[in-house]
Design a protein around this motif. Sequence first.
Motif, PDB file in Angstrom:
ATOM      1  N   ILE A  69     -13.054 -41.363  -5.564  1.00 39.19           N
ATOM      2  CA  ILE A  69     -12.028 -41.371  -6.600  1.00 39.19           C
ATOM      3  C   ILE A  69     -12.704 -41.649  -7.934  1.00 39.19           C
ATOM      4  O   ILE A  69     -13.415 -42.646  -8.085  1.00 39.19           O
ATOM      5  CB  ILE A  69     -10.932 -42.420  -6.331  1.00 39.19           C
ATOM      6  N   ILE A  70     -12.486 -40.748  -8.893  1.00 38.89           N
ATOM      7  CA  ILE A  70     -13.048 -40.893 -10.233  1.00 38.89           C
ATOM      8  C   ILE A  70     -11.951 -41.421 -11.149  1.00 38.89           C
ATOM      9  O   ILE A  70     -10.911 -40.780 -11.325  1.00 38.89           O
ATOM     10  CB  ILE A  70     -13.566 -39.550 -10.769  1.00 38.89           C
ATOM     11  N   PHE A  71     -12.186 -42.583 -11.729  1.00 40.46           N
ATOM     12  CA  PHE A  71     -11.222 -43.182 -12.635  1.00 40.46           C
ATOM     13  C   PHE A  71     -11.656 -43.020 -14.089  1.00 40.46           C
ATOM     14  O   PHE A  71     -12.821 -43.244 -14.427  1.00 40.46           O
ATOM     15  CB  PHE A  71     -11.079 -44.690 -12.366  1.00 40.46           C
ATOM     16  N   ASP A  72     -10.703 -42.647 -14.927  1.00 40.06           N
ATOM     17  CA  ASP A  72     -10.855 -42.848 -16.360  1.00 40.06           C
ATOM     18  C   ASP A  72     -10.708 -44.352 -16.588  1.00 40.06           C
ATOM     19  O   ASP A  72     -10.195 -45.071 -15.725  1.00 40.06           O
ATOM     20  CB  ASP A  72      -9.770 -42.051 -17.093  1.00 40.06           C
ATOM     21  N   ARG A  74      -6.744 -34.186 -21.187  1.00 40.81           N
ATOM     22  CA  ARG A  74      -8.137 -33.785 -20.981  1.00 40.81           C
ATOM     23  C   ARG A  74      -8.672 -34.234 -19.617  1.00 40.81           C
ATOM     24  O   ARG A  74      -9.584 -33.613 -19.074  1.00 40.81           O
ATOM     25  CB  ARG A  74      -9.025 -34.287 -22.113  1.00 40.81           C
ATOM     26  N   ASP A  75      -8.110 -35.304 -19.056  1.00 36.60           N
ATOM     27  CA  ASP A  75      -8.511 -35.728 -17.716  1.00 36.60           C
ATOM     28  C   ASP A  75      -8.040 -34.711 -16.675  1.00 36.60           C
ATOM     29  O   ASP A  75      -8.765 -34.388 -15.731  1.00 36.60           O
ATOM     30  CB  ASP A  75      -7.935 -37.109 -17.393  1.00 36.60           C
ATOM     31  N   ILE A  76      -6.819 -34.219 -16.859  1.00 36.21           N
ATOM     32  CA  ILE A  76      -6.296 -33.194 -15.952  1.00 36.21           C
ATOM     33  C   ILE A  76      -7.106 -31.910 -16.088  1.00 36.21           C
ATOM     34  O   ILE A  76      -7.466 -31.271 -15.092  1.00 36.21           O
ATOM     35  CB  ILE A  76      -4.802 -32.932 -16.249  1.00 36.21           C
ATOM     36  N   ASP A  77      -7.425 -31.541 -17.324  1.00 40.59           N
ATOM     37  CA  ASP A  77      -8.213 -30.327 -17.558  1.00 40.59           C
ATOM     38  C   ASP A  77      -9.578 -30.416 -16.886  1.00 40.59           C
ATOM     39  O   ASP A  77     -10.047 -29.456 -16.277  1.00 40.59           O
ATOM     40  CB  ASP A  77      -8.399 -30.095 -19.064  1.00 40.59           C
ATOM     41  N   ALA A  78     -10.225 -31.578 -17.000  1.00 42.23           N
ATOM     42  CA  ALA A  78     -11.547 -31.753 -16.390  1.00 42.23           C
ATOM     43  C   ALA A  78     -11.470 -31.657 -14.872  1.00 42.23           C
ATOM     44  O   ALA A  78     -12.340 -31.061 -14.228  1.00 42.23           O
ATOM     45  CB  ALA A  78     -12.138 -33.100 -16.803  1.00 42.23           C
ATOM     46  N   ALA A  79     -10.427 -32.243 -14.296  1.00 40.57           N
ATOM     47  CA  ALA A  79     -10.251 -32.162 -12.843  1.00 40.57           C
ATOM     48  C   ALA A  79     -10.057 -30.718 -12.406  1.00 40.57           C
ATOM     49  O   ALA A  79     -10.649 -30.268 -11.417  1.00 40.57           O
ATOM     50  CB  ALA A  79      -9.064 -33.019 -12.410  1.00 40.57           C
ATOM     51  N   ARG A  80      -9.233 -29.985 -13.134  1.00 44.83           N
ATOM     52  CA  ARG A  80      -8.973 -28.594 -12.782  1.00 44.83           C
ATOM     53  C   ARG A  80     -10.248 -27.756 -12.900  1.00 44.83           C
ATOM     54  O   ARG A  80     -10.524 -26.908 -12.056  1.00 44.83           O
ATOM     55  CB  ARG A  80      -7.895 -28.033 -13.721  1.00 44.83           C
ATOM     56  N   THR A  87     -13.223 -28.740 -12.569  1.00 41.66           N
ATOM     57  CA  THR A  87     -14.174 -29.149 -11.541  1.00 41.66           C
ATOM     58  C   THR A  87     -13.726 -28.738 -10.147  1.00 41.66           C
ATOM     59  O   THR A  87     -14.546 -28.564  -9.255  1.00 41.66           O
ATOM     60  CB  THR A  87     -14.363 -30.679 -11.583  1.00 41.66           C
ATOM     61  N   GLY A  88     -12.425 -28.626  -9.954  1.00 43.18           N
ATOM     62  CA  GLY A  88     -11.904 -28.270  -8.640  1.00 43.18           C
ATOM     63  C   GLY A  88     -11.490 -29.451  -7.801  1.00 43.18           C
ATOM     64  O   GLY A  88     -11.212 -29.301  -6.609  1.00 43.18           O
ATOM     65  N   CYS A  89     -11.423 -30.640  -8.414  1.00 40.51           N
ATOM     66  CA  CYS A  89     -10.970 -31.795  -7.642  1.00 40.51           C
ATOM     67  C   CYS A  89      -9.475 -32.002  -7.852  1.00 40.51           C
ATOM     68  O   CYS A  89      -8.842 -31.334  -8.669  1.00 40.51           O
ATOM     69  CB  CYS A  89     -11.763 -33.055  -8.001  1.00 40.51           C
ATOM     70  N   VAL A  90      -8.891 -32.911  -7.106  1.00 40.00           N
ATOM     71  CA  VAL A  90      -7.459 -33.162  -7.186  1.00 40.00           C
ATOM     72  C   VAL A  90      -7.156 -33.887  -8.499  1.00 40.00           C
ATOM     73  O   VAL A  90      -7.789 -34.890  -8.830  1.00 40.00           O
ATOM     74  CB  VAL A  90      -6.988 -34.002  -5.982  1.00 40.00           C
ATOM     75  N   ALA A  91      -6.202 -33.378  -9.253  1.00 43.20           N
ATOM     76  CA  ALA A  91      -5.870 -33.930 -10.567  1.00 43.20           C
ATOM     77  C   ALA A  91      -4.731 -34.927 -10.461  1.00 43.20           C
ATOM     78  O   ALA A  91      -3.582 -34.550 -10.223  1.00 43.20           O
ATOM     79  CB  ALA A  91      -5.491 -32.807 -11.528  1.00 43.20           C
ATOM     80  N   GLY A  92      -5.048 -36.200 -10.627  1.00 50.37           N
ATOM     81  CA  GLY A  92      -4.034 -37.246 -10.624  1.00 50.37           C
ATOM     82  C   GLY A  92      -3.840 -37.787 -12.028  1.00 50.37           C
ATOM     83  O   GLY A  92      -4.798 -37.883 -12.803  1.00 50.37           O
ATOM     84  N   ALA A  93      -2.600 -38.145 -12.367  1.00 49.78           N
ATOM     85  CA  ALA A  93      -2.307 -38.674 -13.694  1.00 49.78           C
ATOM     86  C   ALA A  93      -1.456 -39.932 -13.568  1.00 49.78           C
ATOM     87  O   ALA A  93      -0.622 -40.038 -12.671  1.00 49.78           O
ATOM     88  CB  ALA A  93      -1.566 -37.632 -14.534  1.00 49.78           C
ATOM     89  N   VAL A  94      -1.678 -40.890 -14.475  1.00 48.81           N
ATOM     90  CA  VAL A  94      -0.877 -42.121 -14.506  1.00 48.81           C
ATOM     91  C   VAL A  94       0.030 -42.079 -15.727  1.00 48.81           C
ATOM     92  O   VAL A  94      -0.344 -41.536 -16.777  1.00 48.81           O
ATOM     93  CB  VAL A  94      -1.773 -43.376 -14.545  1.00 48.81           C
ATOM     94  N   ASN A  95       1.225 -42.650 -15.598  1.00 48.42           N
ATOM     95  CA  ASN A  95       2.180 -42.577 -16.705  1.00 48.42           C
ATOM     96  C   ASN A  95       2.245 -43.856 -17.523  1.00 48.42           C
ATOM     97  O   ASN A  95       3.193 -44.064 -18.284  1.00 48.42           O
ATOM     98  CB  ASN A  95       3.576 -42.212 -16.191  1.00 48.42           C
TER      99      ASN A  95
END
Length: 221
Positions: A7-10, A164-170, A172-180
Amino acid sequence: MARYDLIIFDFDGTLADSLTWFRTVLGDVVDKHGLPPIDDARAEALRDMPPKAIMNELGIPSWKIPFLANDVRSRAAENVDCIHLFEGIDTLIRQLSDAGVKLAVVSSNGETAVRAVLGEALCEKIDLFACGAALFGKASIFRKVIRKAGTTPDRTLSVGDEVRDIDAARETGCVAGAVNWGFATQGILDAQSPDVMFERPADIAAHSLDDARSARQAQQA
């Protein structure tokens, strides 16, 4: 059983509430770099824009971004006592690490500040740090971190609070998770259709650890 190997965290806005601190120095940053005044209403409106739209709104040329980023990193390193982890992050990191999930922090913030805010005990739970990333350079760092972790994009979850975190995940091909609970608003994050949206840290564990114990802990948190 863990759903992911890595899991990669910002950091800012995802693990730590940097926005509350940043608002206290925003006026000085704006004056120093010759940006237009940003009152509370305008600052809130910027949260509903993607990064490039924010740059256009404030008239920030691309060449100035590294200077802004370096200034904010330096200020953060000098004010780590004013930046705190969101409630539940300590428990989340320990739970994921104890379950055998490799953890990484990829951030545009400096490693000194990131480590200081996390604290020594939590830093021992993080397998990889990749800090000082360029504003739009996270995808290439994601690839390096995934290789170092010895896994693949499809077994990797990225968790961030910005477009930009979602864009980077997409990319790269990994699962894009976002926190609100971070910088970007729920509305603009929803518009990007992340693979999974998290409303609290406990939800990340419930999603990532595919067992009954993690679900019970998420409900009790």
